[in-house]
Design a protein around this motif. Structure first.
Motif, PDB file in Angstrom:
ATOM      1  N   GLN A  20       3.312  23.353   3.604  1.00 26.56           N
ATOM      2  CA  GLN A  20       3.035  21.917   3.645  1.00 26.56           C
ATOM      3  C   GLN A  20       2.695  21.379   2.260  1.00 26.56           C
ATOM      4  O   GLN A  20       1.995  22.030   1.482  1.00 26.56           O
ATOM      5  CB  GLN A  20       1.887  21.631   4.602  1.00 26.56           C
ATOM      6  N   TYR A  21       3.179  20.156   1.981  1.00 26.39           N
ATOM      7  CA  TYR A  21       2.907  19.491   0.702  1.00 26.39           C
ATOM      8  C   TYR A  21       2.967  17.978   0.902  1.00 26.39           C
ATOM      9  O   TYR A  21       3.542  17.486   1.863  1.00 26.39           O
ATOM     10  CB  TYR A  21       3.897  19.948  -0.382  1.00 26.39           C
ATOM     11  N   LEU A  22       2.356  17.245  -0.032  1.00 23.33           N
ATOM     12  CA  LEU A  22       2.297  15.783   0.049  1.00 23.33           C
ATOM     13  C   LEU A  22       3.600  15.139  -0.386  1.00 23.33           C
ATOM     14  O   LEU A  22       4.276  15.612  -1.309  1.00 23.33           O
ATOM     15  CB  LEU A  22       1.182  15.238  -0.830  1.00 23.33           C
ATOM     16  N   THR A  23       3.921  14.019   0.298  1.00 25.67           N
ATOM     17  CA  THR A  23       5.074  13.202  -0.063  1.00 25.67           C
ATOM     18  C   THR A  23       4.688  11.728   0.034  1.00 25.67           C
ATOM     19  O   THR A  23       3.642  11.382   0.577  1.00 25.67           O
ATOM     20  CB  THR A  23       6.270  13.425   0.890  1.00 25.67           C
ATOM     21  N   ASP A  24       5.591  10.879  -0.449  1.00 30.47           N
ATOM     22  CA  ASP A  24       5.450   9.456  -0.195  1.00 30.47           C
ATOM     23  C   ASP A  24       6.064   9.159   1.174  1.00 30.47           C
ATOM     24  O   ASP A  24       6.514  10.084   1.877  1.00 30.47           O
ATOM     25  CB  ASP A  24       6.068   8.613  -1.317  1.00 30.47           C
ATOM     26  N   SER A  25       6.138   7.902   1.557  1.00 34.08           N
ATOM     27  CA  SER A  25       6.652   7.537   2.881  1.00 34.08           C
ATOM     28  C   SER A  25       8.135   7.833   3.050  1.00 34.08           C
ATOM     29  O   SER A  25       8.642   7.870   4.160  1.00 34.08           O
ATOM     30  CB  SER A  25       6.378   6.059   3.172  1.00 34.08           C
ATOM     31  N   GLU A  26       8.848   8.046   1.942  1.00 34.23           N
ATOM     32  CA  GLU A  26      10.273   8.351   2.006  1.00 34.23           C
ATOM     33  C   GLU A  26      10.551   9.850   1.926  1.00 34.23           C
ATOM     34  O   GLU A  26      11.700  10.274   1.839  1.00 34.23           O
ATOM     35  CB  GLU A  26      11.015   7.606   0.900  1.00 34.23           C
TER      36      GLU A  26
ATOM     37  N   GLN B 261      -2.659   4.554   1.834  1.00 33.70           N
ATOM     38  CA  GLN B 261      -2.832   4.855   3.256  1.00 33.70           C
ATOM     39  C   GLN B 261      -2.412   6.291   3.545  1.00 33.70           C
ATOM     40  O   GLN B 261      -1.479   6.803   2.932  1.00 33.70           O
ATOM     41  CB  GLN B 261      -1.981   3.895   4.087  1.00 33.70           C
ATOM     42  N   ALA B 262      -3.108   6.913   4.487  1.00 34.43           N
ATOM     43  CA  ALA B 262      -2.766   8.265   4.925  1.00 34.43           C
ATOM     44  C   ALA B 262      -1.827   8.185   6.107  1.00 34.43           C
ATOM     45  O   ALA B 262      -2.137   7.551   7.111  1.00 34.43           O
ATOM     46  CB  ALA B 262      -4.023   9.036   5.299  1.00 34.43           C
ATOM     47  N   GLY B 263      -0.685   8.798   5.975  1.00 28.85           N
ATOM     48  CA  GLY B 263       0.277   8.869   7.071  1.00 28.85           C
ATOM     49  C   GLY B 263       0.203  10.233   7.716  1.00 28.85           C
ATOM     50  O   GLY B 263      -0.835  10.903   7.692  1.00 28.85           O
ATOM     51  N   ASN B 264       1.326  10.659   8.222  1.00 31.06           N
ATOM     52  CA  ASN B 264       1.498  11.919   8.914  1.00 31.06           C
ATOM     53  C   ASN B 264       0.728  13.088   8.282  1.00 31.06           C
ATOM     54  O   ASN B 264       1.078  13.568   7.227  1.00 31.06           O
ATOM     55  CB  ASN B 264       3.002  12.230   8.954  1.00 31.06           C
ATOM     56  N   MET B 265      -0.346  13.525   8.908  1.00 33.74           N
ATOM     57  CA  MET B 265      -1.155  14.703   8.565  1.00 33.74           C
ATOM     58  C   MET B 265      -1.900  14.643   7.233  1.00 33.74           C
ATOM     59  O   MET B 265      -2.498  15.627   6.817  1.00 33.74           O
ATOM     60  CB  MET B 265      -0.318  15.980   8.635  1.00 33.74           C
ATOM     61  N   ALA B 266      -1.875  13.540   6.530  1.00 35.30           N
ATOM     62  CA  ALA B 266      -2.643  13.408   5.289  1.00 35.30           C
ATOM     63  C   ALA B 266      -4.076  13.023   5.635  1.00 35.30           C
ATOM     64  O   ALA B 266      -4.339  12.414   6.665  1.00 35.30           O
ATOM     65  CB  ALA B 266      -2.006  12.371   4.374  1.00 35.30           C
ATOM     66  N   ASP B 267      -5.010  13.363   4.769  1.00 33.85           N
ATOM     67  CA  ASP B 267      -6.436  13.112   4.992  1.00 33.85           C
ATOM     68  C   ASP B 267      -6.851  11.846   4.235  1.00 33.85           C
ATOM     69  O   ASP B 267      -6.935  11.857   3.005  1.00 33.85           O
ATOM     70  CB  ASP B 267      -7.243  14.312   4.510  1.00 33.85           C
ATOM     71  N   ALA B 268      -7.124  10.769   4.968  1.00 30.40           N
ATOM     72  CA  ALA B 268      -7.478   9.483   4.359  1.00 30.40           C
ATOM     73  C   ALA B 268      -8.711   9.591   3.472  1.00 30.40           C
ATOM     74  O   ALA B 268      -8.825   8.885   2.468  1.00 30.40           O
ATOM     75  CB  ALA B 268      -7.695   8.431   5.447  1.00 30.40           C
ATOM     76  N   SER B 269      -9.636  10.492   3.799  1.00 31.51           N
ATOM     77  CA  SER B 269     -10.866  10.621   3.008  1.00 31.51           C
ATOM     78  C   SER B 269     -10.604  11.201   1.621  1.00 31.51           C
ATOM     79  O   SER B 269     -11.457  11.102   0.740  1.00 31.51           O
ATOM     80  CB  SER B 269     -11.903  11.472   3.749  1.00 31.51           C
ATOM     81  N   LEU B 270      -9.439  11.782   1.397  1.00 36.96           N
ATOM     82  CA  LEU B 270      -9.104  12.363   0.097  1.00 36.96           C
ATOM     83  C   LEU B 270      -8.309  11.408  -0.790  1.00 36.96           C
ATOM     84  O   LEU B 270      -8.062  11.705  -1.949  1.00 36.96           O
ATOM     85  CB  LEU B 270      -8.311  13.665   0.284  1.00 36.96           C
ATOM     86  N   LEU B 271      -7.918  10.251  -0.245  1.00 40.24           N
ATOM     87  CA  LEU B 271      -7.142   9.271  -1.003  1.00 40.24           C
ATOM     88  C   LEU B 271      -8.033   8.408  -1.887  1.00 40.24           C
ATOM     89  O   LEU B 271      -9.155   8.082  -1.519  1.00 40.24           O
ATOM     90  CB  LEU B 271      -6.361   8.368  -0.059  1.00 40.24           C
ATOM     91  N   GLY B 272      -7.504   8.041  -3.033  1.00 46.32           N
ATOM     92  CA  GLY B 272      -8.203   7.127  -3.936  1.00 46.32           C
ATOM     93  C   GLY B 272      -7.229   6.589  -4.960  1.00 46.32           C
ATOM     94  O   GLY B 272      -6.011   6.772  -4.843  1.00 46.32           O
TER      95      GLY B 272
ATOM     96  N   ALA C  83       0.830  -1.196   0.000  1.00 43.08           N
ATOM     97  CA  ALA C  83       0.000   0.000   0.000  1.00 43.08           C
ATOM     98  C   ALA C  83       0.869   1.252   0.000  1.00 43.08           C
ATOM     99  O   ALA C  83       1.760   1.401   0.828  1.00 43.08           O
ATOM    100  CB  ALA C  83      -0.918  -0.005   1.214  1.00 43.08           C
ATOM    101  N   ALA C  84       0.594   2.146  -0.945  1.00 51.94           N
ATOM    102  CA  ALA C  84       1.307   3.420  -0.988  1.00 51.94           C
ATOM    103  C   ALA C  84       0.922   4.256   0.224  1.00 51.94           C
ATOM    104  O   ALA C  84      -0.223   4.227   0.670  1.00 51.94           O
ATOM    105  CB  ALA C  84       0.952   4.162  -2.270  1.00 51.94           C
ATOM    106  N   MET C  85       1.877   4.993   0.754  1.00 54.88           N
ATOM    107  CA  MET C  85       1.645   5.867   1.899  1.00 54.88           C
ATOM    108  C   MET C  85       1.784   7.316   1.449  1.00 54.88           C
ATOM    109  O   MET C  85       2.742   7.659   0.761  1.00 54.88           O
ATOM    110  CB  MET C  85       2.660   5.558   2.998  1.00 54.88           C
ATOM    111  N   VAL C  86       0.813   8.126   1.818  1.00 54.67           N
ATOM    112  CA  VAL C  86       0.873   9.557   1.531  1.00 54.67           C
ATOM    113  C   VAL C  86       1.015  10.286   2.855  1.00 54.67           C
ATOM    114  O   VAL C  86       0.236  10.063   3.782  1.00 54.67           O
ATOM    115  CB  VAL C  86      -0.388  10.038   0.771  1.00 54.67           C
ATOM    116  N   GLU C  87       2.037  11.137   2.928  1.00 51.91           N
ATOM    117  CA  GLU C  87       2.318  11.895   4.142  1.00 51.91           C
ATOM    118  C   GLU C  87       2.447  13.374   3.800  1.00 51.91           C
ATOM    119  O   GLU C  87       2.340  13.755   2.637  1.00 51.91           O
ATOM    120  CB  GLU C  87       3.599  11.371   4.796  1.00 51.91           C
ATOM    121  N   VAL C  88       2.685  14.179   4.809  1.00 57.38           N
ATOM    122  CA  VAL C  88       2.820  15.625   4.616  1.00 57.38           C
ATOM    123  C   VAL C  88       4.186  16.067   5.129  1.00 57.38           C
ATOM    124  O   VAL C  88       4.598  15.688   6.220  1.00 57.38           O
ATOM    125  CB  VAL C  88       1.698  16.388   5.349  1.00 57.38           C
TER     126      VAL C  88
END
Length: 150
Positions: free
Chosen positions: A39-45, A86-97, A26-31
Motif C-alpha cells: 500500500q502507498y499514497l496517491t492523489d485522487s487520480e 481530504q483523506a479518501g480511500n484508506m488514508a488517515d485524515a489525522s495525518l494530513l496537513g 481540496a487535494a485528495m489523498v488516497e491509498v
C-alpha cells in the motif's frame, strides 16, 4: 417569514455552485496497492505520492521543511492544494496537513511534504520509488505515513 421563489432559487444556485468548487480545490489523498510495494499514497487520480529524505519531517510541533528547490522541483513537482487536504480511500485524515511552499499550500502526510515524480505517466506508476537524487532518497509513502521499504 415569507421567502420568495426567486430567493430560494438564488440560494439553491449558490449552494450548488459552491459545493463543487470546494471539492475541486481540496487535494485528495488516497491509498493504492501494488504487488511489488504493497500500500502507498496517491492523489485522487491514482498518481503515486513520494516523500524526500532530505526534507525535514514536521513533528512534535515543528514545521516541515522543504529541501527540494530549482531543478529538483522540475523532476519532483509538489502536491499542492487550494483548501484543506481530504483523506479518501484508506488514508488517515489525522495525518494530513500543509506547509507553505513558495506561497502555495503543499500537502503533507505525517509531517512529510508530498511530491509527484515526472517519470510516472499515470495511475499505478511508481518509477520514483527508492530513487537517489538531489541529495536524498525518494520513497512512496505508506498509509501510516512512513516510507515504503522495498
Amino acid at each position: 417569514m415569507k421567502i420568495s421563489t426567486l430567493s430560494l432559487s438564488v440560494l439553491a444556485g449558490l449552494v450548488l455552485t459552491a459545493a463543487p468548487a470546494l471539492a475541486q480545490d481540496a487535494a485528495m489523498v488516497e491509498v493504492a496497492e501494488s504487488e511489488q510495494y504493497g500500500q502507498y499514497l496517491t492523489d485522487s487520480e491514482g498518481r503515486a505520492l513520494y516523500l524526500f529524505t532530505a526534507d525535514t519531517q514536521g513533528q512534535d510541533g515543528t514545521e516541515p521543511q522543504v529541501s527540494c528547490t530549482g531543478e529538483c522541483l522540475d523532476a519532483w513537482p509538489p502536491y499542492y492544494t487550494q483548501g484543506q487536504p481530504q483523506a479518501g480511500n484508506m488514508a488517515d485524515a489525522s495525518l494530513l496537513g500543509t506547509v507553505d511552499h513558495e506561497g502555495q499550500m503543499m500537502v503533507t502526510y505525517n509531517g512529510w511534504p508530498l511530491y509527484y515524480f515526472v517519470r510516472d505517466e499515470g495511475a499505478g506508476d511508481t518509477n520514483g520509488q527508492h530513487v537517489e537524487s538531489f541529495g536524498g532518497e525518494w520513497y512512496l509513502v505508506s498509509p501510516e505515513g512512513e516510507r515504503v521499504e522495498e
